[in-house]
Scaffold this motif. Sequence first.
Motif, PDB file in Angstrom:
ATOM      1  N   SER A   1       8.268  29.523 -29.570  1.00  0.00           N
ATOM      2  CA  SER A   1       9.267  30.585 -29.463  1.00  0.00           C
ATOM      3  C   SER A   1       9.585  30.849 -27.995  1.00  0.00           C
ATOM      4  N   GLU A   2      10.883  30.806 -27.657  1.00  0.00           N
ATOM      5  CA  GLU A   2      11.339  31.143 -26.306  1.00  0.00           C
ATOM      6  C   GLU A   2      12.408  32.224 -26.438  1.00  0.00           C
ATOM      7  N   PRO A   3      12.016  33.496 -26.309  1.00  0.00           N
ATOM      8  CA  PRO A   3      12.966  34.591 -26.525  1.00  0.00           C
ATOM      9  C   PRO A   3      14.044  34.701 -25.461  1.00  0.00           C
ATOM     10  N   ARG A   4      13.771  34.170 -24.259  1.00  0.00           N
ATOM     11  CA  ARG A   4      14.795  34.239 -23.214  1.00  0.00           C
ATOM     12  C   ARG A   4      15.893  33.225 -23.526  1.00  0.00           C
ATOM     13  N   ARG A   5      17.102  33.712 -23.787  1.00  0.00           N
ATOM     14  CA  ARG A   5      18.193  32.831 -24.170  1.00  0.00           C
ATOM     15  C   ARG A   5      18.589  31.919 -23.017  1.00  0.00           C
ATOM     16  N   GLY A   6      18.915  30.694 -23.363  1.00  0.00           N
ATOM     17  CA  GLY A   6      19.370  29.724 -22.385  1.00  0.00           C
ATOM     18  C   GLY A   6      18.896  28.339 -22.755  1.00  0.00           C
ATOM     19  N   PHE A   7      19.806  27.359 -22.684  1.00  0.00           N
ATOM     20  CA  PHE A   7      19.447  25.990 -23.027  1.00  0.00           C
ATOM     21  C   PHE A   7      18.301  25.487 -22.160  1.00  0.00           C
ATOM     22  N   GLY A   8      18.393  25.749 -20.860  1.00  0.00           N
ATOM     23  CA  GLY A   8      17.328  25.314 -19.961  1.00  0.00           C
ATOM     24  C   GLY A   8      16.018  26.012 -20.229  1.00  0.00           C
ATOM     25  N   ALA A   9      16.091  27.292 -20.590  1.00  0.00           N
ATOM     26  CA  ALA A   9      14.874  28.032 -20.905  1.00  0.00           C
ATOM     27  C   ALA A   9      14.155  27.396 -22.091  1.00  0.00           C
ATOM     28  N   ALA A  10      14.923  27.014 -23.112  1.00  0.00           N
ATOM     29  CA  ALA A  10      14.334  26.378 -24.291  1.00  0.00           C
ATOM     30  C   ALA A  10      13.759  25.009 -23.948  1.00  0.00           C
TER      31      ALA A  10
ATOM     32  N   ASP B   1      16.806  25.816 -13.057  1.00  0.00           N
ATOM     33  CA  ASP B   1      17.886  26.357 -13.891  1.00  0.00           C
ATOM     34  C   ASP B   1      17.379  26.593 -15.315  1.00  0.00           C
ATOM     35  N   ARG B   2      17.819  27.681 -15.916  1.00  0.00           N
ATOM     36  CA  ARG B   2      17.422  27.979 -17.283  1.00  0.00           C
ATOM     37  C   ARG B   2      18.646  28.143 -18.189  1.00  0.00           C
ATOM     38  N   ARG B   3      19.787  27.693 -17.711  1.00  0.00           N
ATOM     39  CA  ARG B   3      21.011  27.769 -18.508  1.00  0.00           C
ATOM     40  C   ARG B   3      21.493  26.360 -18.813  1.00  0.00           C
ATOM     41  N   PHE B   4      22.808  26.150 -18.855  1.00  0.00           N
ATOM     42  CA  PHE B   4      23.343  24.839 -19.209  1.00  0.00           C
ATOM     43  C   PHE B   4      23.249  23.828 -18.077  1.00  0.00           C
ATOM     44  N   GLY B   5      22.840  24.271 -16.882  1.00  0.00           N
ATOM     45  CA  GLY B   5      22.703  23.349 -15.766  1.00  0.00           C
ATOM     46  C   GLY B   5      21.414  22.555 -15.760  1.00  0.00           C
ATOM     47  N   TYR B   6      20.511  22.853 -16.676  1.00  0.00           N
ATOM     48  CA  TYR B   6      19.195  22.195 -16.700  1.00  0.00           C
ATOM     49  C   TYR B   6      19.285  20.666 -16.785  1.00  0.00           C
ATOM     50  N   PRO B   7      20.087  20.100 -17.701  1.00  0.00           N
ATOM     51  CA  PRO B   7      20.157  18.630 -17.774  1.00  0.00           C
ATOM     52  C   PRO B   7      20.691  18.001 -16.496  1.00  0.00           C
ATOM     53  N   LEU B   8      21.655  18.662 -15.863  1.00  0.00           N
ATOM     54  CA  LEU B   8      22.213  18.150 -14.620  1.00  0.00           C
ATOM     55  C   LEU B   8      21.198  18.227 -13.490  1.00  0.00           C
TER      56      LEU B   8
ATOM     57  N   ALA C   1      29.608  26.170 -19.500  1.00  0.00           N
ATOM     58  CA  ALA C   1      28.698  25.095 -19.117  1.00  0.00           C
ATOM     59  C   ALA C   1      29.128  24.466 -17.798  1.00  0.00           C
ATOM     60  N   ILE C   2      30.436  24.284 -17.609  1.00  0.00           N
ATOM     61  CA  ILE C   2      30.939  23.716 -16.360  1.00  0.00           C
ATOM     62  C   ILE C   2      30.580  24.615 -15.183  1.00  0.00           C
ATOM     63  N   ALA C   3      30.715  25.928 -15.368  1.00  0.00           N
ATOM     64  CA  ALA C   3      30.375  26.865 -14.301  1.00  0.00           C
ATOM     65  C   ALA C   3      28.902  26.754 -13.927  1.00  0.00           C
ATOM     66  N   ASP C   4      28.037  26.653 -14.936  1.00  0.00           N
ATOM     67  CA  ASP C   4      26.608  26.510 -14.667  1.00  0.00           C
ATOM     68  C   ASP C   4      26.328  25.218 -13.902  1.00  0.00           C
ATOM     69  N   MET C   5      26.986  24.141 -14.312  1.00  0.00           N
ATOM     70  CA  MET C   5      26.738  22.846 -13.684  1.00  0.00           C
ATOM     71  C   MET C   5      27.312  22.790 -12.272  1.00  0.00           C
ATOM     72  N   ARG C   6      28.452  23.432 -12.071  1.00  0.00           N
ATOM     73  CA  ARG C   6      29.005  23.489 -10.714  1.00  0.00           C
ATOM     74  C   ARG C   6      28.044  24.214  -9.783  1.00  0.00           C
ATOM     75  N   ARG C   7      27.457  25.293 -10.281  1.00  0.00           N
ATOM     76  CA  ARG C   7      26.503  26.036  -9.469  1.00  0.00           C
ATOM     77  C   ARG C   7      25.287  25.177  -9.133  1.00  0.00           C
ATOM     78  N   VAL C   8      24.796  24.435 -10.116  1.00  0.00           N
ATOM     79  CA  VAL C   8      23.641  23.564  -9.874  1.00  0.00           C
ATOM     80  C   VAL C   8      23.995  22.466  -8.879  1.00  0.00           C
ATOM     81  N   MET C   9      25.202  21.909  -8.982  1.00  0.00           N
ATOM     82  CA  MET C   9      25.651  20.879  -8.035  1.00  0.00           C
ATOM     83  C   MET C   9      25.610  21.410  -6.616  1.00  0.00           C
ATOM     84  N   GLU C  10      26.039  22.649  -6.442  1.00  0.00           N
ATOM     85  CA  GLU C  10      26.122  23.227  -5.107  1.00  0.00           C
ATOM     86  C   GLU C  10      24.745  23.620  -4.570  1.00  0.00           C
ATOM     87  N   GLU C  11      23.850  24.033  -5.469  1.00  0.00           N
ATOM     88  CA  GLU C  11      22.560  24.553  -5.018  1.00  0.00           C
ATOM     89  C   GLU C  11      21.487  23.487  -4.879  1.00  0.00           C
TER      90      GLU C  11
END
Length: 215
Positions: A53-62, A157-164, A203-213
């Motif tokens: 169980s991962e209560p914190r929402r987010g693809f990366g969190a899971a 990252d704990r959102r959609f940027g995790y795979p990237l 998802a694009i916004a999350d990935m753009r942020r990961v690209m920059e960081e």
Amino acid sequence: MKIDVVLPCLNEEAALSWVLGRMPHGYRPIVVDNGSTDGSAGVAAEHGALVVSEPRRGFGAACHAGLLASTAEVVCFMDADASLDPGQLPRVAGPVMAGESDLVLGRRMPHCGPVHARVANAVLAARLRRRTGAPLRDLGPMRACKRAGLVGLELADRRFGYPLEMVLRAAAAGWRITEAEVDYLPRVGRSKVTGTVRGTLRAIADMRRVMEETT
């Protein structure tokens, strides 16, 4: 060698029986329930999966919760929506087990999702090729690598940027990154990411942020 398979899950009750029923011998499913309101966790348990169980929402969190719960030398990731066939996991894990690759991504064939999602994926893959030199055509959700190495990358990252972020940090660490073709099937239900333009843009916004960081 036993392999752990992390399946991030949010309301995938309708798909889980098919997915878990096709898990190859020696591959242990770890279903990470990311706040489902249906019977996903119960279905997973009935099919013998380890349920986290991962209560914190987010693809990366899971995904990361599943990684930390895994114990096998090799860990795989894949969606739990029946868009990918677990029976093809050996195509992705095989090169890692043989020592031929450090990170393998499943290239979905044909890539038949919504047009907006296909365009976004193609643009992202092109940017990854230029930045990392890895011969990637798809940021595929079915992937495999050594568990210890991935933990060592310290993905943040704990959102959609995790795979990237996984690909970017692996490339920066000098990992050998390759692709293996896998079948892309019609998913059960609507995607939380690519099912809507809004979800894709998020998802694009999350990935753009990961690209920059990520350096």
